[in-house]
Motif scaffolding. Structure first.
Motif, mmCIF file in Angstrom:
data_model
loop_
_atom_site.group_PDB
_atom_site.id
_atom_site.type_symbol
_atom_site.label_atom_id
_atom_site.label_comp_id
_atom_site.label_asym_id
_atom_site.label_seq_id
_atom_site.Cartn_x
_atom_site.Cartn_y
_atom_site.Cartn_z
ATOM 1 N N ASP A 1 0.457 1.905 4.435
ATOM 2 C CA ASP A 1 1.164 0.812 5.114
ATOM 3 C C ASP A 1 2.597 0.673 4.612
ATOM 4 N N ILE A 2 2.789 0.996 3.346
ATOM 5 C CA ILE A 2 4.118 0.890 2.745
ATOM 6 C C ILE A 2 4.524 2.271 2.228
ATOM 7 N N LEU A 3 5.668 2.758 2.695
ATOM 8 C CA LEU A 3 6.178 4.052 2.246
ATOM 9 C C LEU A 3 7.413 3.814 1.375
ATOM 10 N N PHE A 4 7.301 4.111 0.099
ATOM 11 C CA PHE A 4 8.439 4.010 -0.813
ATOM 12 C C PHE A 4 9.145 5.371 -0.858
ATOM 13 N N LYS B 1 2.895 -7.340 -9.736
ATOM 14 C CA LYS B 1 4.267 -6.860 -9.552
ATOM 15 C C LYS B 1 4.361 -5.410 -10.008
ATOM 16 N N ILE B 2 4.940 -4.572 -9.148
ATOM 17 C CA ILE B 2 5.213 -3.199 -9.551
ATOM 18 C C ILE B 2 6.716 -2.945 -9.426
ATOM 19 N N ALA B 3 7.213 -1.991 -10.194
ATOM 20 C CA ALA B 3 8.620 -1.576 -10.103
ATOM 21 C C ALA B 3 8.652 -0.134 -9.620
ATOM 22 N N TYR C 1 2.544 10.783 -3.974
ATOM 23 C CA TYR C 1 1.574 10.063 -4.813
ATOM 24 C C TYR C 1 1.122 8.857 -4.014
ATOM 25 N N LYS C 2 -0.177 8.660 -3.907
ATOM 26 C CA LYS C 2 -0.702 7.569 -3.081
ATOM 27 C C LYS C 2 -1.620 6.697 -3.914
ATOM 28 N N GLU C 3 -1.498 5.406 -3.710
ATOM 29 C CA GLU C 3 -2.351 4.452 -4.415
ATOM 30 C C GLU C 3 -2.621 3.286 -3.481
ATOM 31 N N ASP C 4 -3.895 3.097 -3.115
ATOM 32 C CA ASP C 4 -4.294 2.063 -2.146
ATOM 33 C C ASP C 4 -3.510 2.259 -0.841
ATOM 34 N N ASN C 5 -2.806 1.213 -0.381
ATOM 35 C CA ASN C 5 -2.054 1.338 0.874
ATOM 36 C C ASN C 5 -0.581 1.674 0.643
#
Length: 271
Positions: free
Chosen positions: A151-154, A2-4, A113-117
């Motif tokens: 794949d996921i853009l926050f 889980k990440i916030a 900032y990028k981490e994995d996908n």
């Protein structure tokens, strides 16, 4: 895991404190921040010091950039002349009150900032001033995610939380070139992508004063849009005590955005 993901705290320490407590209760293992630590609110230094003390990976927001670069960094369009004047007052107040070490910290923040996908930005991969609104046409939205190579853009910046799924499929693009009769058509397949806007901790605009953020499960891909109640009246009182425009307290208490729009709806910021 889980990440916030939090964003747009805007010097609202009480809201940040309440969200950090909720994150702890949700048992998130890591926190990411999408910027706009300062601006509008009365506690820019305390917010930055808390983010730094927790070693939270953070990208630079548009307000953070403007405080570092000066008002010339602004690429925004204020909804009215009066809104622009109030924004300038808030810039000058924040610029006067931030500590040198806080300014130095804001200056070294990355735009992405990028981490994995997963990719984390304030506005969009193009600019931390660009709004990725939920009604943006699908092709443009997909282009923004593809440009992040994730794949996921926050993102944040709009202060309005939402999740948008861009289904996998085939796209065809016709490229027009001068003096060429046969116009080539390019086809390519796009995998499923998602845009997750985490809303705003310190200045919500979804119609309620509660702070919003997101819990994301990297294994199940489940998204939990969190809404946290806190004593927003404390921050409203501090805004007034600091001499910031009272409209900031008014809209914080209501979770609204364009309280000033009626003053001059035709005005567009030209900075």
């Amino acid at each position: 895991m889980k990440i916030a993901v939090i964003s747009c705290i805007h010097g609202n320490y009480a809201a940040l404190d309440a969200v950090l407590l909720d994150i702890d209760q949700q048992k998130a293992e890591k926190i990411y921040c999408l910027g706009d630590l300062v601006g509008y609110g009365p506690y820019p230094n305390a917010v930055v010091e808390q983010i730094r003390s927790l070693d939270i990976p953070t990208v630079q927001g548009c307000w953070d950039e403007d405080i570092v670069e000066g008002l010339n960094a602004c690429e925004c369009s204020y909804p009215s002349l009066l809104a622009e004047k109030r924004g300038k007052i808030a810039h000058e107040w924040t610029n006067k009150h931030v500590n040198p070490e806080v300014r130095e910290y804001l200056a070294q923040l990355p735009h992405t900032y990028k981490e994995d996908n997963l990719c984390f930005v304030h506005g969009s991969p193009n600019s931390n001033h660009e709004y990725l609104l939920p009604e943006m046409d699908a092709f443009t939205a997909l282009e923004r995610v593809l440009s992040s190579d994730a794949d996921i853009l926050f993102c944040g910046h709009t202060h309005f939380p939402y999740v948008r799924t861009l289904d996998s499929g085939q796209l065809q693009v016709k490229v027009r070139q001068p003096n060429i009769n046969e116009q080539p058509t390019i086809s390519f397949n796009t995998p499923l992508k998602r845009i997750i806007n985490v809303g705003s901790v310190g200045e919500p605009r979804h119609g309620r004063p509660n702070a919003t953020y997101v819990i994301y499960d990297t294994e199940t891909q489940a998204v939990n849009l969190r809404e946290v109640e806190y004593d927003y009246q404390t921050t409203c009182a501090a805004i007034l005590d600091a001499g910031l425009p009272p409209i900031f307290a008014w809209r914080l208490a209501r979770g609204l955005e364009f309280a000033e729009k009626a003053d001059d709806p035709t005005h567009v910021c030209e900075r």
